[in-house]
Design an enzyme around this catalytic site. Structure first.
Site, PDB file in Angstrom:
ATOM      1  N   PHE A 121       9.170   1.387   2.251  1.00  0.00           N
ATOM      2  CA  PHE A 121       9.705   0.277   3.042  1.00  0.00           C
ATOM      3  C   PHE A 121      10.821  -0.373   2.232  1.00  0.00           C
ATOM      4  CE2 PHE A 121       9.319  -3.854   5.287  1.00  0.00           C
ATOM      5  CZ  PHE A 121       9.101  -3.425   6.590  1.00  0.00           C
ATOM      6  N   ALA A 122      12.065  -0.302   2.711  1.00  0.00           N
ATOM      7  CA  ALA A 122      13.226  -0.793   1.959  1.00  0.00           C
ATOM      8  C   ALA A 122      13.866  -1.965   2.686  1.00  0.00           C
ATOM      9  CB  ALA A 122      14.228   0.331   1.737  1.00  0.00           C
ATOM     10  N   SER A 130      12.938 -13.053   1.151  1.00  0.00           N
ATOM     11  CA  SER A 130      12.343 -13.683   2.333  1.00  0.00           C
ATOM     12  C   SER A 130      13.391 -14.053   3.375  1.00  0.00           C
ATOM     13  CB  SER A 130      11.576 -14.938   1.908  1.00  0.00           C
ATOM     14  OG  SER A 130      10.535 -14.609   0.993  1.00  0.00           O
ATOM     15  N   GLN A 277     -25.694 -22.642 -17.783  1.00  0.00           N
ATOM     16  CA  GLN A 277     -25.397 -23.135 -16.437  1.00  0.00           C
ATOM     17  C   GLN A 277     -23.910 -23.074 -16.103  1.00  0.00           C
ATOM     18  OE1 GLN A 277     -25.883 -27.405 -15.276  1.00  0.00           O
ATOM     19  NE2 GLN A 277     -27.451 -26.605 -13.870  1.00  0.00           N
ATOM     20  N   GLY A 337     -14.311 -13.719 -22.412  1.00  0.00           N
ATOM     21  CA  GLY A 337     -13.740 -14.290 -23.619  1.00  0.00           C
ATOM     22  C   GLY A 337     -12.679 -13.386 -24.208  1.00  0.00           C
ATOM     23  N   GLY A 338     -12.624 -13.330 -25.546  1.00  0.00           N
ATOM     24  CA  GLY A 338     -11.607 -12.519 -26.214  1.00  0.00           C
ATOM     25  C   GLY A 338     -11.663 -11.056 -25.818  1.00  0.00           C
ATOM     26  N   GLU A 361       5.193  -8.754   0.055  1.00  0.00           N
ATOM     27  CA  GLU A 361       4.852  -8.803   1.487  1.00  0.00           C
ATOM     28  C   GLU A 361       4.927 -10.233   2.042  1.00  0.00           C
ATOM     29  OE1 GLU A 361       5.064  -6.109   2.568  1.00  0.00           O
ATOM     30  OE2 GLU A 361       3.872  -4.566   1.586  1.00  0.00           O
ATOM     31  N   GLU A 365       4.362 -19.011  -0.624  1.00  0.00           N
ATOM     32  CA  GLU A 365       5.048 -20.230  -0.192  1.00  0.00           C
ATOM     33  C   GLU A 365       5.692 -20.043   1.183  1.00  0.00           C
ATOM     34  OE1 GLU A 365       4.214 -20.245  -4.350  1.00  0.00           O
ATOM     35  OE2 GLU A 365       5.350 -18.772  -3.175  1.00  0.00           O
TER      36      GLU A 365
END
Length: 378
Positions: A121-122, A130, A277, A337-338, A361, A365
Site C-alpha cells: 500500500f503506497a 495524514s 500486591q 525489571g532489568g 494506518e 491523534e
C-alpha cells in the site's frame, strides 16, 4: 456485543494458537541472526494463511471477519517479522481489488496474493501522511498510458513487493477528491526503490522510499474510477485499523503471558514476585484492559462482517487497542525489571515493536479528530 463466537471460529483460533506456539521456537534464532527461519513462512504458506481474505475462485480459503480477527491476534503473538506478507494479504488491497478491480485485475493478482505474493500500500509521501490532499505524486493520462511522477516513503515490505497500490493526483484542482489509485509492478521502467530506512523495529530491514520518474503504466492499471482513490483508501483503512488492533493485542497478549509466568517464578524477598500486591494489581490491570480491548475489537470486526458503517468503531479499536497494548507491554517489562530490558527477551521485543502501531494506518491523534467529527456531526 450482540454476537456469539462460533465453534468454527474458536477451532481456527485454537489451531492457529498451536501453530504459533510451534513457530515461536524460532524466535531466539531470529534474535541471534536477524533472519527469519525458512520454516516459518513455509509453514504459514502451506497452511493457507495467505488466502484467508480471498475467495475460493481465486485460490483462497476465506473466513469471516470475526474469525479473521481471532486468527490475526494469534499470529501477532509472533514477532511481526515472521508474517509481513500475510499482513499485506489480509489488508486492504485484496478487498479493494474485489470491490473495484476489473475481471482482468482480479484474475491476475488475487490468486498470486493467495499463493504468497506481496502487495504493498503506497500512500504516504515525504510531505503528505495524514493530509492526503497535500499529495504531490501525479498521474497524467497520455493516450493509452498513465505517467506517474513523484515519491512515496515509509513503504512496508517494499523489498519483497510484487504489486504496489499507488495513490496519485489525477486532478490537481480537487485536492483529495482528485486522487486515483493505480496498480504498479516493481519492474516498470521509471520505478525505483531507496535503500532501506532503518526503523526501531517491526520490519527486518526497515521501510523504503519509492520514486516514480516518467513511470508509464497501461491505462488498464487504474483501479476503479478516476478521482475516487481517496475514498478507496479510506474504506480500505477502516479494515486496516481493525487489523492493527489485532496485531497490537496479539503482541500485548504474549507479553502478558510472559509477565504472568515470570511473576510466579521469580522469587524476591523470600517469596514469588506474584505475592506482592503491587504486582498483583499490575497483572489485574493488564488482564482487564486486554479483555476490554478485545471486546471492542471484535465488535468492530463484527461490523465489518455485517456490512455496517464501521468508521467510528474502527477508529475506536485502533486507538484503544494500540494504547492498551503499549501500556501492557510497559507493565510487562517493568515486572521483569532489568531482565526485561535485555535484547532477546520477548517483553523487550514486544515493547519495541508495538510503539509504531500508534502511528501507522492513521496516527491516533488523527483518529481522535475523526471520532470527534463523527460525534459532533461535522
Amino acid at each position: 456485543m450482540d454476537f456469539k463466537l462460533s465453534d468454527d471460529s474458536l477451532a481456527m483460533q485454537a489451531s492457529t494458537h498451536k501453530v504459533v506456539n510451534h513457530l515461536l521456537e524460532y524466535e531466539q534464532h531470529f534474535h541471534e541472526t536477524n533472519e527469519v527461519h525458512k520454516d516459518v513462512d513455509e509453514t504459514l504458506r502451506e497452511m493457507g494463511y495467505y488466502g484467508l481474505s480471498i475467495p475460493e475462485e481465486f485460490g483462497g480459503t476465506p473466513v469471516d471477519k470475526v474469525t479473521l480477527a481471532l486468527i490475526q491476534m494469534e499470529l501477532a503473538r509472533m514477532p511481526p517479522q515472521f508474517w509481513p506478507s500475510i499482513r499485506q494479504a489480509l489488508g486492504p488491497i485484496p478487498q479493494l481489488l474485489l470491490l473495484h478491480g476489473t475481471a482482468k485485475q482480479k484474475d491476475k493478482w488475487l490468486s498470486r496474493i493467495a499463493a504468497g505474493a506481496t502487495a504493498c500500500f503506497a500512500l504516504t509521501e515525504p510531505d503528505a501522511g495524514s493530509d492526503v490532499g497535500a499529495m504531490r505524486t501525479t498521474a497524467v493520462k497520455k493516450g493509452d498510458r498513465w505517467v506517474l511522477e513523484g515519491a512515496k516513503t515509509y513503504i512496508s515490505n517494499a523489498e519483497r513487493g510484487d504489486l504496489f497500490l499507488v495513490f496519485a493526483k489525477t486532478d490537481q484542482s480537487k485536492g483529495r477528491d482528485g486522487v486515483s489509485a493505480f496498480l504498479v509492478e516493481p519492474t516498470t521502467a521509471g520505478f525505483s526503490m531507496s535503500k532501506p530506512i532503518r526503523t526501531m523495529g517491526f520490519m527486518t530491514n526497515g521501510v523504503y522510499g519509492l520514486t516514480f520518474d516518467n513511470c508509464e503504466i497501461p491505462a488498464e492499471n487504474l483501479l476503479g474510477e478516476e478521482n475516487r482513490g481517496f475514498y478507496y483508501a479510506v474504506s480500505g483503512l477502516n479494515e486496516a485499523r481493525v487489523n492493527v488492533g489485532c496485531q497490537a493485542l496479539g503482541g500485548s497478549q504474549i507479553a502478558f503471558e510472559h509477565a504472568l509466568q515470570y511473576a510466579k517464578d521469580r522469587v524476591t524477598f523470600g517469596q514469588p514476585l506474584s505475592n506482592h500486591q503491587v504486582v498483583q494489581h499490575m497483572l489485574a490491570d493488564m488482564a482487564m484492559e486486554q479483555h476490554a480491548a478485545r471486546m471492542l475489537l471484535l465488535e468492530a470486526a463484527w461490523g465489518l462482517q455485517t456490512g455496517v458503517d464501521v468508521r467510528l468503531k474502527s477508529s475506536y479499536a485502533k486507538v484503544f487497542c494500540t494504547e492498551v497494548a503499549n501500556r501492557i507491554a510497559d507493565r510487562a517489562l517493568q515486572i521483569f525489571g532489568g531482565a526485561g530490558y535485555i535484547k532477546g527477551m520477548v517483553v523487550e521485543r514486544v515493547y519495541r515493536e508495538l510503539r509504531v502501531m500508534r502511528i501507522f494506518e492513521g496516527a491516533n491523534e488523527i483518529q481522535r479528530n475523526m471520532i470527534a467529527k463523527q460525534l459532533l456531526g461535522d
